[in-house]
Write an enzyme that holds these catalytic residues in place. Sequence first.
Site, PDB file in Angstrom:
ATOM      1  N   LYS A 142     121.137  27.524 115.807  1.00  0.00           N
ATOM      2  CA  LYS A 142     120.539  26.933 114.578  1.00  0.00           C
ATOM      3  C   LYS A 142     118.973  26.037 115.091  1.00  0.00           C
ATOM      4  CE  LYS A 142     120.603  24.211 111.022  1.00  0.00           C
ATOM      5  NZ  LYS A 142     119.346  24.706 110.612  1.00  0.00           N
ATOM      6  N   LYS A 201     115.526  29.353 117.556  1.00  0.00           N
ATOM      7  CA  LYS A 201     114.257  28.855 117.248  1.00  0.00           C
ATOM      8  C   LYS A 201     113.450  30.293 116.862  1.00  0.00           C
ATOM      9  CE  LYS A 201     111.569  25.084 116.929  1.00  0.00           C
ATOM     10  NZ  LYS A 201     112.275  23.690 116.961  1.00  0.00           N
ATOM     11  N   THR A 219     114.002  13.466 110.500  1.00  0.00           N
ATOM     12  CA  THR A 219     113.526  13.437 111.755  1.00  0.00           C
ATOM     13  C   THR A 219     113.098  11.856 111.969  1.00  0.00           C
ATOM     14  OG1 THR A 219     113.171  15.967 111.699  1.00  0.00           O
ATOM     15  CG2 THR A 219     112.150  14.661 113.479  1.00  0.00           C
ATOM     16  N   LYS A 250     119.911  19.725 122.080  1.00  0.00           N
ATOM     17  CA  LYS A 250     120.106  18.866 120.763  1.00  0.00           C
ATOM     18  C   LYS A 250     121.333  18.836 120.260  1.00  0.00           C
ATOM     19  CE  LYS A 250     115.226  19.143 119.295  1.00  0.00           C
ATOM     20  NZ  LYS A 250     114.186  18.908 118.187  1.00  0.00           N
ATOM     21  N   SER A 277     120.416  18.737 108.826  1.00  0.00           N
ATOM     22  CA  SER A 277     120.373  20.252 108.687  1.00  0.00           C
ATOM     23  C   SER A 277     121.929  20.615 108.766  1.00  0.00           C
ATOM     24  CB  SER A 277     119.579  20.936 109.647  1.00  0.00           C
ATOM     25  OG  SER A 277     118.183  21.138 109.236  1.00  0.00           O
ATOM     26  N   ASN A 283     105.266  15.737 109.394  1.00  0.00           N
ATOM     27  CA  ASN A 283     106.489  15.098 108.546  1.00  0.00           C
ATOM     28  C   ASN A 283     106.930  14.101 109.481  1.00  0.00           C
ATOM     29  OD1 ASN A 283     109.834  15.489 109.316  1.00  0.00           O
ATOM     30  ND2 ASN A 283     109.264  16.148 106.938  1.00  0.00           N
TER      31      ASN A 283
HETATM   32  N1  GLU Z   1     112.747  22.057 113.774  1.00  0.00           N
HETATM   33  C1  GLU Z   1     113.627  20.917 113.949  1.00  0.00           C
HETATM   34  C2  GLU Z   1     113.675  20.679 115.056  1.00  0.00           C
HETATM   35  O1  GLU Z   1     112.879  20.969 116.132  1.00  0.00           O
HETATM   36  C3  GLU Z   1     114.870  20.829 112.960  1.00  0.00           C
HETATM   37  C4  GLU Z   1     115.666  22.037 113.232  1.00  0.00           C
HETATM   38  C5  GLU Z   1     116.942  22.278 112.170  1.00  0.00           C
HETATM   39  O2  GLU Z   1     117.064  21.578 111.291  1.00  0.00           O
HETATM   40  O3  GLU Z   1     117.643  23.201 112.592  1.00  0.00           O
HETATM   41  O4  GLU Z   1     114.904  19.891 115.696  1.00  0.00           O
END
Ligand code: GLU
Length: 429
Positions: free
Chosen positions: A85, A121, A205, A109, A363, A236
């Site tokens: 994810k 990613k 976030t 994370k 998410s 954002n």
């Molecule tokens: N791009 C965001 C991050 O770096 C969110 C990733 C997501 O929601 O899967 O954490």
Amino acid sequence: MGQNSEVTTKRDPVEPQENLDVLASTQTVIKKALEKLGYPEHVFELLKEPLRFMHVRIPIRMDDGQVKVFTGYRSQHNDAVGPTKGGIRFHPDVTEPEVKALSIWMSLKSGIVDLPYGGGKGGIVCDPRQMSFRELERLSRGYVRAISQIVGPTKDIPAPDVFTNSQIMAWMMDEYSRIKEFDSPGFITGKPLVLGGSRGRETATAKGVTIMIREAAKKRGLDMKNARIAIQGFGNAGSYLAKFLHDAGAKVIGISDAYGALTDDNGLDIDYLLDRRDSFGSVTRLFKETITNQELLELDCDILVPAAVENQITAANAHRIKAGIVVEAANGPTTLEATKILSERDVLLVPDVLASAGGVTVSYFEWVQNNQGYYWTEDEVEKKLNDVMVSAFENVYNTAKVRQLDMRLAAYMVGVRKMAEASRFRGWV
Ligand code: GLU
């Protein structure tokens, strides 16, 4: 448009160059974290690089009739815990090692906030600020066609990141659903509400970072009312964060975008700045009196939030940071040497893999709601997010305290453990 605003890296020329390779830095900390947890070397061998990495070339017909070929990547770090994810960034500086590092950070994370995911990613080398709406649509759809075999609701679930947003997620979801010939809202998160997005995802976030700031301030006995805060980046994360902190009574004394920074000792008029901000998070060009991004980082404040891009706090400026608390809303804003300097100076540093995990947490809530076809209220989302973030903060803070480590190493230990354990149970290591 855009998740984060871009900030160029300016470095002090008299300082010796330190290693700014984000992949090498994250590997160094993962190695240390695994050693501290007592895992053998071959676990590091497995986790130091993504399991899968795809490089694609995407030909796109531009509005002037010419064909331009874009380069894109998708990195899947480790899927022992569950599907991978993580977001997709559109940016001219996207590189292969950066996307790899970003996917590893997503694994960490997910481990820290205890989600049933591994990290992924993606990125496309492009400048969306120079592209039309229709060109962006064609590029978004072309990317999905190129990676469609390795992604999916139970394989790898993308989301927004730097310079991508809910419209781009909608095009991508539509393209994927057409290829697979069934409606697949769970393929991607960060969608518009009408297409199965979650309430609270857009601000997640920033909400997560706000919770981290509140918890860090409590630990340092700092009253949030009138706390002086500087935020680098007005995308954002940075822009919503400025709003939440301002509404909570804190004084936002500095903000910045890719072009410069604004400061006011009495607190900036955040509502006005939000109103004037463009869709890429730029606002400072409207003002004559600006300071640089480097000056913003060194402002006299209580809390500093880097919410833009990598390698902003380095060995060259870490000694000059005046904030007592640094909360990383961006991915990778502080180098390892700077982390060391800040922790020697007793600055409370809340690392990216913890502080910015609110986005992927909501998410996950979005994906759960898509899977069950039943949607939650904003209050439900917020309460669940708060519980997850507070317990993750406590876990990392206590690990750091008990083991006498900096918060980054403690966060990596918490984040890597589940993935290492799941890889072992599956018989991979
Ligand atoms: N791009 C965001 C991050 O770096 C969110 C990733 C997501 O929601 O899967 O954490």
